[in-house]
Scaffold this motif. Sequence first.
Motif, mmCIF file in Angstrom:
data_model
loop_
_atom_site.group_PDB
_atom_site.id
_atom_site.type_symbol
_atom_site.label_atom_id
_atom_site.label_comp_id
_atom_site.label_asym_id
_atom_site.label_seq_id
_atom_site.Cartn_x
_atom_site.Cartn_y
_atom_site.Cartn_z
ATOM 1 N N GLY A 14 0.829 -1.205 0.000
ATOM 2 C CA GLY A 14 0.000 0.000 0.000
ATOM 3 C C GLY A 14 0.859 1.249 0.000
ATOM 4 N N SER A 87 -2.419 4.640 2.887
ATOM 5 C CA SER A 87 -3.248 5.616 2.172
ATOM 6 C C SER A 87 -3.934 6.522 3.167
ATOM 7 N N VAL A 91 -2.970 10.337 3.042
ATOM 8 C CA VAL A 91 -4.040 11.151 2.468
ATOM 9 C C VAL A 91 -4.607 12.089 3.516
ATOM 10 N N SER B 59 -1.001 10.594 -3.809
ATOM 11 C CA SER B 59 -0.713 9.790 -2.617
ATOM 12 C C SER B 59 -0.510 8.342 -3.010
ATOM 13 N N GLY B 61 -1.017 4.276 -2.767
ATOM 14 C CA GLY B 61 -2.210 3.481 -2.556
ATOM 15 C C GLY B 61 -3.184 3.607 -3.705
ATOM 16 N N ASN B 66 -8.050 6.377 -1.935
ATOM 17 C CA ASN B 66 -7.666 7.747 -1.594
ATOM 18 C C ASN B 66 -8.795 8.722 -1.886
#
Lengths: 187, 194
Positions: A14, A87, A91, B59, B61, B66
Amino acid sequence: MTLLKLFWSFFQIGMFSFGGGMAAIPLIQNQIVNLHHWLTLTEFTDLITIAEMTPGPIAINSATFVGIRIAGIPGAVVATIGCVLPSCIIVSILAWIYFKFKELTAIQGILSGLRPAIVSLIASAGLSVFMLAVWGEGGFSTNPQSINLVSVLLFAVALFVLRKWKLNPIYVMLGSGIIGGAIYLMV
Amino acid sequence: MVNKKYIYIKLFTSTFYLSAFTFGGGYVIISLMKKKFVDDLQWIEEDEMLNLTAIAQSSPGPVAVNAAILLGYHVAGPLGALATILGTILPPFIILSVISVFYAAFRDNIVVNAVLKGMQAGVAAVIADVVLKLGSNVFKEKDIVSVIIMIGSFILSFLFGINVMYIILVCGCIGAVKALFQVKKGQKDGEHSQ
């Protein structure tokens, strides 16, 4: 112990999968096949095929698939959470920065530069799917025989229906799946 | 004012529904999210949606995850983000869990493969529809830099296969430089008019 390894493996996957599902595939292979031998190469290829056939991001699908095979439902849960956690963290940080500083000219500027790029990146992805639909795995070729006319027709009709009648895109996708599927099965 | 609980539930169910149909890569869900949250529900503006997509792209992932986090957070704070994350992850989780039991049969099933092949055309059309709309909006802005960025990054990404991250980096810089340029220009004009 296995659960921890699963979590950490998918956390790394990830963490380092930038730029779309395709970028994640080598990472997944490295972790799952080479490092931990959780899957054989053949099984890995199957996994990728399945992950492309089912809805959802490839990384998440892989996490669930491998997790279940290694450690059942708990394994799937742990692997998926591991995949999603980087993430979430990154994020969230970027989101906080964005919402706090979005009025800043510099941020506004950066985003105004990014927005048109995002449009074309989506277009690029769309074109890839279109080429897959029309020319298949072999890719583009000028040979007229290689063109999948059913796909071309379905595409044209679907696009028309979407633009002119503003039909729900999910129904359009399902429709083209069912109609296209029926045609392919009958021929 | 709409009941907060309603918003969470709606966020969850909408994202769940969209995620269940994200065949063919993360960008499909961006298109679906745009239609649902920008056009239908009008909970977010198109420009804002593109901003969030840019952040989602930048970002690590899956872009779908996201984007879900950002959308949920934007609409309803941390709990909203939780609702959308769950909505995004649960469908593939459930589907994959079930399929992994008999995946070989699934993979080789003729009907499944035929339907998926048919779906590809539909997915391409959905993405094309959204791209046409977004692209025409960029042209309408009548900003030559934006148009160049759009066409340029398409060529770089599709024809030359340049990694998304580099494109984002360069375009972000161009945008920042352009904005600073305009600020300087604004200051100069201000000085002249005095």
